[in-house]
Scaffold this active site. Structure first.
Site, PDB file in Angstrom:
ATOM      1  N   ASP A   1      22.688  50.327  25.740  1.00  0.00           N
ATOM      2  CA  ASP A   1      24.012  50.812  26.117  1.00  0.00           C
ATOM      3  C   ASP A   1      23.900  51.919  27.172  1.00  0.00           C
ATOM      4  O   ASP A   1      24.637  51.934  28.160  1.00  0.00           O
ATOM      5  CB  ASP A   1      24.734  51.333  24.874  1.00  0.00           C
ATOM      6  CG  ASP A   1      26.163  51.730  25.166  1.00  0.00           C
ATOM      7  OD1 ASP A   1      26.947  50.849  25.577  1.00  0.00           O
ATOM      8  OD2 ASP A   1      26.519  52.905  24.976  1.00  0.00           O
TER       9      ASP A   1
ATOM     10  N   LYS B   1      25.071  52.103  31.247  1.00  0.00           N
ATOM     11  CA  LYS B   1      25.877  53.193  31.801  1.00  0.00           C
ATOM     12  C   LYS B   1      25.219  53.810  33.039  1.00  0.00           C
ATOM     13  O   LYS B   1      25.892  54.072  34.048  1.00  0.00           O
ATOM     14  CB  LYS B   1      26.114  54.266  30.735  1.00  0.00           C
ATOM     15  CG  LYS B   1      27.000  53.784  29.597  1.00  0.00           C
ATOM     16  CD  LYS B   1      27.174  54.859  28.521  1.00  0.00           C
ATOM     17  CE  LYS B   1      28.099  54.394  27.411  1.00  0.00           C
ATOM     18  NZ  LYS B   1      28.289  55.411  26.352  1.00  0.00           N
TER      19      LYS B   1
END
Length: 815
Positions: free
Chosen positions: A675, A679
């Site tokens: 994750d 980003k």
């Protein structure tokens, strides 16, 4: 004298007819009244169908005729007592015997001319008016059945006969002088001097009523239908359309010419000449004032209504021959002789071309007759071949106040432009009564809603939201919109409505927008979720200023973004999947959004509601250059490693983070570092770095033996075995006076994600809880990096960021 006309829907069945009788009896308390009736609802269409079947030799026509007869007999039975039925029953049976003979003749000769069809359809009004006249007699009213063929004289243009008003007016006045009582008049039909039955064309019964009103100098004319007057636009396409209280004759004429169906130009002419007010009323809401049409021009709204016509083709005639000033008249003469109706004309100031909007059904005929007229010019090259383009619609904004108030055209075309609606042709008369445009047919509903909003609801900009993902973030977003809805309307003139909702199982839609004060709960009574169908419904609803909000983490939903942007629908999303795919996909979505003129906003892709993407974008647009990005981008990971300092085991801290909703349902999704990698990938691309996901070095916090756990509980059981390892890492960091932080770094086109031990003086060391922090080192912020800090996880802060993006789109569409 008051002339009242009731349409087919008003007399479609006995229940409706009883409402009509109540209206008539109420009017008789105060006025002398004459009543015009259309055929019973659906009868005219049935008669034409039967005639067609008979001509085609299909004996089914006999069954349909029998059904139609029974319909009329049943109405008689329900409206008139048995002891009074004989006269009416005899009349009905005689008329249907005549129809049986007539259709048998059509069946034998396989022909039904317009003359024959006029006679066929005349039975509809003759039957309804006679039955209703007798039903009123049965209620104690002195009525006289008047077959309008006795008094309305026309030429023999069957199907759309022209009225001889001099003869007609004299006959009507003479009839009224000789006959007392309430006249119950057949609408739609007339006759020639030879006694041949004719019809008055479209909206013929309204025309009949207007003819009688004009001949008798009536006080007013009331047309009763199934809508409450003339609406600001087509309610089937514009859900916020409302009744126009008053129109001038000219405004009503213009609206009707461009597609408004409640009243037609021919109806107004006889009343307009005598300045007789026309009221458009609703049989089913008689207390509603409806619309008044008269000779007055009222101050107020810039425009009165917006009308439209579908199935339009553009016929373009161009060439040097048009410059001689005569060729243009030849174009119009050729079309007039072929009886081709021109909806709109647009001509360039150079006079080199003429653009005509024509109903698609007549477009090929128009091309043929114009090319025939200019055969030699086309052959010699002085004129181009006539070009045809199909798939268009016309829209027109109408209002007499445009004469005194500049800016109507600017508002109109600004609204169309903001919604990416291309205008193919424009026309405006010197009277400044209307502004018309030709647009692509698929954009008609969006155009009507955009214009309706711009002219009638301009106090509030309306955003039409379609939300996929009603989990924690989605529910928080709905709640925020509900709480702020009134404030946004009042202070920001922004109205946010949610028209579509979906989760992984079900979906629902609401044309007028869901009631957000009482949140709608999706259930098995709703449609099953089908992403393809959801997008299709959004496209079909075709609202202006539509926004697709994706609060899922679904790759399938992200894969639909291209289609959604192509449909000119803006997107707001915290879903990182689209922007963390290939670089080409990332660029493609950006290009597509720019091309279609809609926003693609994803501020919440990186740090929930923190203003990271917009800040970085502003820096780049202003000419700054990013040198390094350091970031703690996972609220869940920061919570885990900051809470680890309090002495609790690693596995227990991870469980607490899950219970608080900081992690995904399976914490491995967070601990893997994937994750955070997505980003930093997105931040790198926003910083104009050429970066693919494979270029990122990722250190996973999921121990190898925990990766294959078949359930979350099994994962926690295995993770507990590794608590000592994480405790050792913490101890070593503490020994050096440092803190553990899971972070991402981007520098020199390379990105890495992993656990770092940082000095206490480092800004990241001060982080606690679920906070995120981003350090932007740029050419302008070189010695002291820009710091962005705040909560980076949680449904509320993420929903707030999504909400801010939605509001941003509302502000953009207002510009």
């Amino acid at each position: 004298m008051k002339i009242i006309k009731f349409g087919g829907s008003s007399v479609a069945n006995p229940d409706n007819i009883k409402k009509v009788f109540s209206i008539i009896q109420d009017k008789l308390k105060r006025h002398e009244v004459s009543v015009v009736f259309s055929a019973f609802g659906g009868v005219t269409e049935s008669l034409l169908t039967i005639a067609r079947l008979a001509r085609e030799g299909d004996q089914v026509y006999r069954d349909l005729l029998q059904t139609l007869e029974e319909k009329h007999l049943d109405i008689v039975r329900q409206l008139i007592a048995v002891q009074n039925q004989s006269t009416v029953m005899t009349y009905v049976k005689v008329r249907f015997n005549e129809l049986e003979d007539l259709f048998h003749g059509i069946y034998l000769i396989k022909e039904n001319s317009t003359r024959t069809l006029d006679y066929v359809v005349s039975f509809g009004e003759r039957l309804s008016a006679f039955i209703l006249a007798e039903a009123l007699v049965a209620r104690g009213l002195k009525t006289i059945f008047l077959d309008a063929r006795e008094v309305i004289r026309t030429n023999d243009r069957f199907g759309q006969a022209r009225v001889d008003f001099e003869v007609t007016n004299a006959l009507i006045r003479d009839y009224y002088q000789k006959h007392d009582g309430i006249k119950v008049i057949t609408g739609f039909i007339a006759s020639t001097a030879k006694g041949e039955t004719t019809t008055l064309g479209r909206s013929g019964s309204d025309y009949t009523a207007a003819i009688f009103a004009g001949a008798l100098d009536a006080d007013d004319l009331e047309i009763w239908t199934d809508v409450s007057g003339v609406l600001t636009s087509d309610p089937k396409l514009v859900y916020t359309a409302f009744t126009i209280p008053q129109l001038s004759y000219n405004e009503a004429m213009e609206l009707s010419h461009f597609g408004a169906k409640v009243i037609f130009p021919a109806t107004m002419q006889p009343a307009m000449k005598k300045n007789i007010p026309i009221y458009i009323k609703n049989t089913f809401e008689p207390e509603n004032p409806g619309t008044l049409i008269n000779g007055e021009v009222t101050n107020g709204a810039l425009i009165k209504g917006i009308s439209s016509m579908s199935n339009i083709s553009i016929v373009t005639v161009q060439g040097a021959s048009l410059l001689d000033g005569v060729a243009g008249s030849r174009v119009f003469k050729a079309l007039a002789e072929a009886k081709v109706n021109i909806v709109l004309i647009s001509q360039a100031s150079s006079e080199h071309s003429i653009c005509l909007a024509i109903k698609t059904g007549e477009a090929y005929l128009a091309k043929e007759v114009v090319e025939k007229e200019f055969y030699y010019e086309i052959k010699s090259g002085e004129m181009d071949e006539v070009s045809l383009m199909h798939g268009f619609a016309t829209i027109a904004v109408v209002g007499e106040n445009m004469k005194q108030n500049p800016g109507a055209s600017g508002r109109m075309f600004r609204a169309l432009g903001r919604n990416n609606i291309n205008v193919a042709a424009i026309a405006q008369g010197s009277s400044e009564l209307n502004i018309s445009a030709v647009i692509p047919q698929p954009d008609l509903q969006k155009a009507l809603n955009a214009l309706h909003e711009a002219f009638f609801l301009s106090e509030n900009k309306v955003l039409h939201v379609f939300l996929v993902g009603t989990g924690l973030i989605g529910q928080a977003l709905i709640k925020m919109i509900a709480i702020q809805q009134e404030k946004l309307r009042g202070e920001s003139e922004l109205d946010i409505q949610i028209h579509g909702l979906a989760n992984s199982r079900f979906m629902a839609f609401h044309e007028d927008g869901f009631d957000l004060k009482n949140p709608y709960q999706l259930s098995d009574s709703d449609q099953k979720m089908d992403l393809e169908r959801f997008v299709q419904m959004m496209e079909e609803m075709n609202f202006s200023n539509s926004v697709f909000v994706d609060c899922t983490a679904s790759q399938d939903v992200a894969d639909a973004y291209s289609r959604i942007l192509e449909a000119k629908v803006a997107i707001v999303t915290p879903n990182k999947k689209a922007n963390s795919g290939s670089m080409e996909q990332y660029r493609s979505l950006k290009r597509l959004a720019k091309k279609r003129g809609v926003k693609f906003l994803y501020e919440t892709n990186v740090a929930a509601g923190l203003p990271v993407i917009n800040t970085l974008s502003d820096l780049m647009l202003s000419g700054d250059k990013v040198i390094r990005i350091e970031a703690v981008l996972s609220g869940s990971m920061n919570f885990i490693f900051s809470e680890l300092e309090n002495g609790q085991p690693f596995s227990e801290v991870v469980r607490i983070a899950k219970e608080k909703g900081y992690t995904e349902p399976d914490p491995r999704d967070d601990l893997s570092g994937m994750d955070v990698a997505r980003k930093i990938l997105i931040l790198g691309r926003e910083a104009e770095q050429e970066l693919e996901f494979e270029d990122i070095s990722i250190q996973s916090m999921v121990p190898e033996d925990c990766q294959d756990a078949k359930s979350v509980e099994e994962f926690f059981a295995k993770l507990k075995v590794h608590d000592a390892e994480f405790a050792k890492m913490l101890k070593e960091a503490n020994k050096k006076g440092e803190k553990l932080r899971f972070m991402a770094t981007l520098e020199n086109g390379k990105a890495k994600v992993g656990l770092n031990s940082l000095p206490n003086a480092h800004p990241f060391s001060s982080l606690s809880g679920s906070d995120n922090m981003i350090l932007l080192t740029t050419e302008r912020y070189l010695d002291r990096p820009m710091i962005i800090r705040g909560p980076g996880a949680g449904a509320d802060v993420t929903a707030a960021g999504v909400f801010a993006d939605v509001i941003r789109i509302g502000n953009y569409t207002r510009e």
